[in-house]
Design a protein around this motif. Sequence first.
Motif, PDB file in Angstrom:
ATOM      1  N   SER A 127      -7.598  19.903 -15.808  1.00  0.00           N
ATOM      2  CA  SER A 127      -8.362  20.924 -15.091  1.00  0.00           C
ATOM      3  C   SER A 127      -7.633  21.406 -13.843  1.00  0.00           C
ATOM      4  O   SER A 127      -7.648  22.610 -13.529  1.00  0.00           O
ATOM      5  CB  SER A 127      -9.754  20.383 -14.716  1.00  0.00           C
ATOM      6  OG  SER A 127      -9.633  19.264 -13.843  1.00  0.00           O
ATOM      7  N   VAL A 128      -6.969  20.503 -13.127  1.00  0.00           N
ATOM      8  CA  VAL A 128      -6.256  20.898 -11.910  1.00  0.00           C
ATOM      9  C   VAL A 128      -5.055  21.783 -12.265  1.00  0.00           C
ATOM     10  O   VAL A 128      -4.794  22.789 -11.598  1.00  0.00           O
ATOM     11  CB  VAL A 128      -5.810  19.662 -11.106  1.00  0.00           C
ATOM     12  CG1 VAL A 128      -4.895  20.069  -9.956  1.00  0.00           C
ATOM     13  CG2 VAL A 128      -7.024  18.917 -10.561  1.00  0.00           C
ATOM     14  N   LEU A 129      -4.317  21.431 -13.313  1.00  0.00           N
ATOM     15  CA  LEU A 129      -3.186  22.259 -13.724  1.00  0.00           C
ATOM     16  C   LEU A 129      -3.641  23.669 -14.084  1.00  0.00           C
ATOM     17  O   LEU A 129      -2.986  24.664 -13.717  1.00  0.00           O
ATOM     18  CB  LEU A 129      -2.466  21.628 -14.918  1.00  0.00           C
ATOM     19  CG  LEU A 129      -1.389  20.591 -14.619  1.00  0.00           C
ATOM     20  CD1 LEU A 129      -0.823  20.033 -15.914  1.00  0.00           C
ATOM     21  CD2 LEU A 129      -0.267  21.191 -13.781  1.00  0.00           C
ATOM     22  N   ARG A 130      -4.747  23.753 -14.789  1.00  0.00           N
ATOM     23  CA  ARG A 130      -5.235  25.079 -15.170  1.00  0.00           C
ATOM     24  C   ARG A 130      -5.744  25.862 -13.970  1.00  0.00           C
ATOM     25  O   ARG A 130      -5.581  27.094 -13.912  1.00  0.00           O
ATOM     26  CB  ARG A 130      -6.324  24.934 -16.236  1.00  0.00           C
ATOM     27  CG  ARG A 130      -5.724  24.736 -17.618  1.00  0.00           C
ATOM     28  CD  ARG A 130      -6.669  24.099 -18.603  1.00  0.00           C
ATOM     29  NE  ARG A 130      -6.046  24.031 -19.923  1.00  0.00           N
ATOM     30  CZ  ARG A 130      -5.037  23.214 -20.248  1.00  0.00           C
ATOM     31  NH1 ARG A 130      -4.533  22.402 -19.333  1.00  0.00           N
ATOM     32  NH2 ARG A 130      -4.533  23.198 -21.474  1.00  0.00           N
ATOM     33  N   VAL A 180       4.017  27.922 -10.138  1.00  0.00           N
ATOM     34  CA  VAL A 180       3.311  26.650  -9.924  1.00  0.00           C
ATOM     35  C   VAL A 180       4.367  25.566  -9.843  1.00  0.00           C
ATOM     36  O   VAL A 180       5.121  25.357 -10.798  1.00  0.00           O
ATOM     37  CB  VAL A 180       2.325  26.340 -11.073  1.00  0.00           C
ATOM     38  CG1 VAL A 180       1.723  24.952 -10.878  1.00  0.00           C
ATOM     39  CG2 VAL A 180       1.233  27.394 -11.139  1.00  0.00           C
ATOM     40  N   HIS A 181       4.443  24.920  -8.697  1.00  0.00           N
ATOM     41  CA  HIS A 181       5.426  23.844  -8.539  1.00  0.00           C
ATOM     42  C   HIS A 181       4.714  22.502  -8.675  1.00  0.00           C
ATOM     43  O   HIS A 181       3.794  22.192  -7.915  1.00  0.00           O
ATOM     44  CB  HIS A 181       6.134  23.928  -7.189  1.00  0.00           C
ATOM     45  CG  HIS A 181       7.301  22.990  -7.106  1.00  0.00           C
ATOM     46  ND1 HIS A 181       8.556  23.331  -7.560  1.00  0.00           N
ATOM     47  CD2 HIS A 181       7.386  21.705  -6.688  1.00  0.00           C
ATOM     48  CE1 HIS A 181       9.374  22.311  -7.394  1.00  0.00           C
ATOM     49  NE2 HIS A 181       8.682  21.309  -6.874  1.00  0.00           N
ATOM     50  N   VAL A 188      -3.901  30.655 -10.148  1.00  0.00           N
ATOM     51  CA  VAL A 188      -3.619  31.197  -8.821  1.00  0.00           C
ATOM     52  C   VAL A 188      -2.615  32.340  -8.932  1.00  0.00           C
ATOM     53  O   VAL A 188      -1.615  32.245  -9.645  1.00  0.00           O
ATOM     54  CB  VAL A 188      -3.063  30.088  -7.888  1.00  0.00           C
ATOM     55  CG1 VAL A 188      -2.565  30.686  -6.569  1.00  0.00           C
ATOM     56  CG2 VAL A 188      -4.126  29.024  -7.630  1.00  0.00           C
ATOM     57  N   GLU A 189      -2.874  33.420  -8.226  1.00  0.00           N
ATOM     58  CA  GLU A 189      -1.912  34.519  -8.133  1.00  0.00           C
ATOM     59  C   GLU A 189      -1.041  34.251  -6.912  1.00  0.00           C
ATOM     60  O   GLU A 189      -1.486  34.400  -5.782  1.00  0.00           O
ATOM     61  CB  GLU A 189      -2.630  35.855  -8.011  1.00  0.00           C
ATOM     62  CG  GLU A 189      -3.315  36.316  -9.286  1.00  0.00           C
ATOM     63  CD  GLU A 189      -2.325  36.632 -10.403  1.00  0.00           C
ATOM     64  OE1 GLU A 189      -1.197  37.069 -10.086  1.00  0.00           O
ATOM     65  OE2 GLU A 189      -2.673  36.429 -11.580  1.00  0.00           O
ATOM     66  N   GLY A 190       0.194  33.858  -7.152  1.00  0.00           N
ATOM     67  CA  GLY A 190       1.069  33.479  -6.055  1.00  0.00           C
ATOM     68  C   GLY A 190       1.451  32.017  -6.154  1.00  0.00           C
ATOM     69  O   GLY A 190       1.122  31.332  -7.130  1.00  0.00           O
ATOM     70  N   PRO A 191       2.127  31.488  -5.145  1.00  0.00           N
ATOM     71  CA  PRO A 191       2.630  30.105  -5.225  1.00  0.00           C
ATOM     72  C   PRO A 191       1.511  29.063  -5.135  1.00  0.00           C
ATOM     73  O   PRO A 191       0.599  29.182  -4.320  1.00  0.00           O
ATOM     74  CB  PRO A 191       3.560  29.991  -4.008  1.00  0.00           C
ATOM     75  CG  PRO A 191       3.827  31.390  -3.573  1.00  0.00           C
ATOM     76  CD  PRO A 191       2.613  32.179  -3.944  1.00  0.00           C
TER      77      PRO A 191
END
Length: 561
Positions: free
Chosen positions: A525-528, A470-471, A533-536
């Motif tokens: 909520s957005v960070l979680r 997660v960037h 997400v599986e992947g970038p």
Amino acid sequence: MLKRESDAETAWKCGADLVVRNLEAHGVQQVFGIPGAKVDRVFDSLVDSSIETVVVRHEANAAFMAAAVGRLTGKAGVALVTSGPGVSNLTTGLVTATSEGDAMVAIGGAVPLDDRLKQVHQTMDSVSLFKPITKFSAEVVTSTSISEVLSNAFRAAECPRPGAAFVSLPMDIVNAPATGDVLTNLPSPEFGPAAADSIRAAAELLKEARTPVLLLGMLASAPENAEAVRNFIEKTGVAAVGTFQAAGAVGVAQFGKFAGRVGLWNNQPGDRLLDQADVVVTIGYNPVEYEPPKWNKHVRRTLIHVDAVPADVDRYYRPEVELVGNIAKTLDLLASEAGALSCSPEANGILVTLATARPELANRSAALGGSPIHPLRIVRELQDVVGPDTTMCVDMGSFHIWIARYLYSFRARQLLITNGQQTMGVALPWAIAASLVRPGEKVISVSGDGSFMQSSMELETAVRLKANIVHVIWVDNMYNMVEIQEVQKYKRRSGVEFGPIDFKAYAQSFGAAGFAVESAEQLRSVLREAMAVEGPAVVAIPVDYSHNPALMAPLTAGRLV
């Protein structure tokens, strides 16, 4: 491969095969790079090896990825690039690795030996280019020396203080048949503790001290050294501060004795603790992390240098005793020799005040709302998603200071921060490498919108590799760390503004998941959602940097910001 084990010197179809076999023998798992005509034979040989070839979008990022492997594993990562600009593009990555103690070996293609003194396509004296910024820089001039040069490059890169090494491979050397043996079974030298007399002398200084303090540096955060640091604090009761790159050296159990991280500006609780110290023990510290004139400007305290290498002495850094050797073994012996140590009421007061201020700051940060978002609220939400099985990679910018000061880490090499060269653009490449080295972990990388765009092309690499990262981008349309210093010095800013980018759409165009936070109330909520997400995934957060002057200002009593 025309290999016959009974030969005194093995015959190889080409020099490239011998190069790759040496990389396998050194335990290399991945090679990061971009091919070209001068070095494509090595890439061809990699196809038949156990090594994963990770094609990147810029050579500097290959170097950053290799360096991250070195920081996380202690074994040199490898970058492989072609001649000319392919090699010169490595420069920033190599100087960063050397400054920050990250083991890596860069291999660059070169014109044939017969052409190296001629003005031909991509002629370059790359060995001379890299000598000032690496621990080792050499060219292979005969196929029989391939193994020797590579072996010495790895040895130089990995110990005693890690850094970058460079090997130049002329085109004719890698293409032609070769003879030579792989240099295997060459164990790294085992360093013992510092001299016993020196340890006793250091222990006597500590026993006589009113307020001894540990200053933890980059090598203190290596896992084996971090364990020794924690044991030292437990046995002696001594208080500690750390540079940004020492993150993770102190565990939860020792947190009450930790006065925080110091660096850049002398205004932190850790700086106050250092000011109280009459003896400072530096552990794995390099002056590039936090210059001695900033924390030892009066040159009035006794210094004890604990490191794998002798001190880089200047008028502000003149150790009374140097304990050079295996850091962990030295600390264990020093702790036994020194025993329980004293802590002055003034120093203890700083630690007691911190114990109250930290939860108060966390509560205040969690309540900060609105948009754009206060940096402390972002740090607070990041702290909540950085678990024990998470790795975080931090780029350079104003956000770097907020995170370095206020986000806690209790695992060695969990938090990767650039500080030696303060290099922009490292976070995403580091995160990609971390996802390969630690495939079972979620990796969070953090940058500003300025630093992100210096390596954002590697989003494609992350998507291709299905990197579980997660960037997080702190968005303000400005090179803000430069701006705050310009305003402080000149009362105005110059050359720091740039235009906006829709980072959500930008991420999606690469095939990554994109998220855009609009207010503090959405942030958690957005960070979680992104972490699930599986992947970038990429999360863009509007940040309110109007509070940045507080980063440079003196702290009021009992406050952390």
